[in-house]
Design a protein around this motif. Sequence first.
Motif, PDB file in Angstrom:
ATOM      1  N   SER A 149      22.999  15.489 -14.151  1.00  0.00           N
ATOM      2  CA  SER A 149      23.311  14.566 -13.070  1.00  0.00           C
ATOM      3  C   SER A 149      22.661  13.217 -13.358  1.00  0.00           C
ATOM      4  CB  SER A 149      22.796  15.125 -11.735  1.00  0.00           C
ATOM      5  OG  SER A 149      23.013  14.190 -10.694  1.00  0.00           O
ATOM      6  N   LEU A 150      23.440  12.159 -13.288  1.00  0.00           N
ATOM      7  CA  LEU A 150      22.954  10.811 -13.591  1.00  0.00           C
ATOM      8  C   LEU A 150      23.287   9.855 -12.453  1.00  0.00           C
ATOM      9  CD1 LEU A 150      24.040  10.678 -17.339  1.00  0.00           C
ATOM     10  CD2 LEU A 150      21.738  11.077 -16.451  1.00  0.00           C
ATOM     11  N   LYS A 151      23.131  10.348 -11.228  1.00  0.00           N
ATOM     12  CA  LYS A 151      23.427   9.524 -10.062  1.00  0.00           C
ATOM     13  C   LYS A 151      22.323   8.487  -9.838  1.00  0.00           C
ATOM     14  CE  LYS A 151      27.045  12.089  -9.213  1.00  0.00           C
ATOM     15  NZ  LYS A 151      26.960  12.975 -10.391  1.00  0.00           N
ATOM     16  N   LYS A 152      22.611   7.532  -8.980  1.00  0.00           N
ATOM     17  CA  LYS A 152      21.624   6.504  -8.642  1.00  0.00           C
ATOM     18  C   LYS A 152      20.357   7.162  -8.082  1.00  0.00           C
ATOM     19  CE  LYS A 152      21.001   2.280  -5.915  1.00  0.00           C
ATOM     20  NZ  LYS A 152      21.599   1.356  -4.918  1.00  0.00           N
ATOM     21  N   GLU A 153      19.198   6.668  -8.537  1.00  0.00           N
ATOM     22  CA  GLU A 153      17.883   7.146  -8.118  1.00  0.00           C
ATOM     23  C   GLU A 153      17.618   8.587  -8.563  1.00  0.00           C
ATOM     24  OE1 GLU A 153      17.492   6.470  -3.921  1.00  0.00           O
ATOM     25  OE2 GLU A 153      17.345   4.299  -4.151  1.00  0.00           O
ATOM     26  N   GLU A 154      18.341   9.041  -9.573  1.00  0.00           N
ATOM     27  CA  GLU A 154      18.124  10.391 -10.094  1.00  0.00           C
ATOM     28  C   GLU A 154      16.709  10.558 -10.640  1.00  0.00           C
ATOM     29  OE1 GLU A 154      19.304  14.264 -10.500  1.00  0.00           O
ATOM     30  OE2 GLU A 154      20.527  12.617  -9.697  1.00  0.00           O
ATOM     31  N   ALA A 155      16.150   9.469 -11.177  1.00  0.00           N
ATOM     32  CA  ALA A 155      14.793   9.534 -11.730  1.00  0.00           C
ATOM     33  C   ALA A 155      13.769   9.893 -10.672  1.00  0.00           C
ATOM     34  CB  ALA A 155      14.428   8.194 -12.371  1.00  0.00           C
ATOM     35  N   TYR A 156      14.039   9.558  -9.418  1.00  0.00           N
ATOM     36  CA  TYR A 156      13.106   9.877  -8.328  1.00  0.00           C
ATOM     37  C   TYR A 156      13.347  11.283  -7.787  1.00  0.00           C
ATOM     38  CZ  TYR A 156      12.328   4.860  -8.521  1.00  0.00           C
ATOM     39  OH  TYR A 156      12.026   3.593  -8.959  1.00  0.00           O
ATOM     40  N   ARG A 157      14.617  11.685  -7.778  1.00  0.00           N
ATOM     41  CA  ARG A 157      14.941  13.024  -7.268  1.00  0.00           C
ATOM     42  C   ARG A 157      14.631  14.119  -8.279  1.00  0.00           C
ATOM     43  NH1 ARG A 157      19.558  10.178  -5.247  1.00  0.00           N
ATOM     44  NH2 ARG A 157      20.695  10.717  -7.156  1.00  0.00           N
ATOM     45  N   ASN A 158      14.737  13.779  -9.548  1.00  0.00           N
ATOM     46  CA  ASN A 158      14.620  14.803 -10.583  1.00  0.00           C
ATOM     47  C   ASN A 158      13.860  14.237 -11.787  1.00  0.00           C
ATOM     48  OD1 ASN A 158      14.991  17.119 -12.057  1.00  0.00           O
ATOM     49  ND2 ASN A 158      17.108  16.706 -12.580  1.00  0.00           N
ATOM     50  N   PRO A 159      12.590  13.845 -11.619  1.00  0.00           N
ATOM     51  CA  PRO A 159      11.861  13.162 -12.689  1.00  0.00           C
ATOM     52  C   PRO A 159      11.638  14.016 -13.927  1.00  0.00           C
ATOM     53  CG  PRO A 159      10.370  13.785 -10.924  1.00  0.00           C
ATOM     54  CD  PRO A 159      11.756  14.038 -10.417  1.00  0.00           C
ATOM     55  N   HIS A 160      11.546  15.341 -13.761  1.00  0.00           N
ATOM     56  CA  HIS A 160      11.239  16.198 -14.906  1.00  0.00           C
ATOM     57  C   HIS A 160      12.388  16.260 -15.908  1.00  0.00           C
ATOM     58  CE1 HIS A 160       7.550  17.377 -12.990  1.00  0.00           C
ATOM     59  NE2 HIS A 160       8.202  17.747 -11.907  1.00  0.00           N
ATOM     60  N   MET A 161      13.604  15.945 -15.444  1.00  0.00           N
ATOM     61  CA  MET A 161      14.744  15.990 -16.346  1.00  0.00           C
ATOM     62  C   MET A 161      14.554  15.050 -17.524  1.00  0.00           C
ATOM     63  SD  MET A 161      17.791  14.336 -17.328  1.00  0.00           S
ATOM     64  CE  MET A 161      18.403  13.317 -15.994  1.00  0.00           C
ATOM     65  N   PHE A 162      13.897  13.908 -17.304  1.00  0.00           N
ATOM     66  CA  PHE A 162      13.759  12.931 -18.371  1.00  0.00           C
ATOM     67  C   PHE A 162      12.722  13.359 -19.407  1.00  0.00           C
ATOM     68  CE2 PHE A 162      15.792  10.705 -14.926  1.00  0.00           C
ATOM     69  CZ  PHE A 162      16.793  10.021 -15.587  1.00  0.00           C
ATOM     70  N   ASP A 163      11.684  14.083 -18.985  1.00  0.00           N
ATOM     71  CA  ASP A 163      10.754  14.651 -19.957  1.00  0.00           C
ATOM     72  C   ASP A 163      11.450  15.712 -20.796  1.00  0.00           C
ATOM     73  OD1 ASP A 163       8.453  13.213 -19.739  1.00  0.00           O
ATOM     74  OD2 ASP A 163       7.447  14.569 -18.354  1.00  0.00           O
ATOM     75  N   ILE A 164      12.296  16.522 -20.152  1.00  0.00           N
ATOM     76  CA  ILE A 164      13.080  17.517 -20.894  1.00  0.00           C
ATOM     77  C   ILE A 164      13.969  16.805 -21.912  1.00  0.00           C
ATOM     78  CG2 ILE A 164      14.923  19.233 -20.698  1.00  0.00           C
ATOM     79  CD1 ILE A 164      13.791  19.921 -17.914  1.00  0.00           C
ATOM     80  N   LEU A 165      14.629  15.738 -21.474  1.00  0.00           N
ATOM     81  CA  LEU A 165      15.535  14.974 -22.339  1.00  0.00           C
ATOM     82  C   LEU A 165      14.796  14.407 -23.554  1.00  0.00           C
ATOM     83  CD1 LEU A 165      18.356  13.724 -22.768  1.00  0.00           C
ATOM     84  CD2 LEU A 165      17.614  11.825 -21.318  1.00  0.00           C
TER      85      LEU A 165
END
Length: 339
Positions: A68-84
């Motif tokens: 999911s790459l919706k607006k403000e996704e970094a705030y709702r799902n911050p751990h996804m970016f460490d996984i990425l």
Amino acid sequence: MPVTIRDVAKEAGVSTSTVSKVLNNWSSISPGTCDRVHEAIKKLHYTPNARAVSFAKGASHNILFLSSLKKEEAYRNPHMFDILCGVRRTLADNGYTLMLTDLPDTPGPQEYLTGLIVNGIADGILIHGSCSFPQLARLLTENRFPHIHIGHPGPGSRMCWIDTNNGLAGQFAAQHMLECGYEKVAFIGERKTDHISTQRLNGFLGGMYDYGYRIPDEYIRYTDSTREDACRQTHQLLSLPVPPRAIICENNMLALGVVKALREKQLHIPDETAFLTFDSYPYSSIIDPIPTVIDIDVYDLGVQAAEMLLRKLKNPSLLVQTYTTLPVLRQGQSTAPIH
């Protein structure tokens, strides 16, 4: 202009696919054809690129990462970016590129994903749990497309998946609380429907039960995942006839609300009321006092997911369904042994 595979094919009087097959040592190409192709390569001083070498193998050396790459996704799902980040590093080390994509806001997202698979955009796909949908398992398994689902897709799934053991993290939390001497422990989680929160709660309850402690129902609180609701739930816990001595917060956002309520009640942390939270990111660094954390290295989860997919590419029949990356206790100032 640089010499291309088309130039070689024209010089040798063959198709570009034949040139690519010669470069990949296909045994079905006649010795005479191979000689003509190699003579053309030598004459034109052609250096094959990675795309040309992989063409005959049907390999793109590209991996899709669906999330999911919706607006403000970094705030709702911050751990996804460490996984990425863990995924990208591992794939890069093995000569693969990464394509980040989301599902379109349409009634049939499977059609978009089917198009990516059929058109050979990538050799495999990693699916973050935030972007799963009901038809996904059937689509991937019927197309026999190499994949790893990051997060448990649910019981009985035929998909390959990898996940952190959130139930075990809950058990670690229970063990730490009992080691500190806290027997009356509450749990503040997200909504009842939140999968990770439920896993951590069940692990905590099971861990306490293993040591002979049953957590009363009024000590288990659900929230709308906001700091404000966590604060309200904490006030209600502290107003019980027998309030808890310690509180487990399912995530950092809820921990902020718990700390706010404890300060409003003018309770000293941890001497009067202790608390513990999960994950050292994103808000643990601004919580005062420094919280004790049950942490899971989600960067390593990304590394493990990418490595599993690379194994799957080499062995398509491999079934991957596993937990990985053990929780780690990071001692802070919000819990301490009772003297």
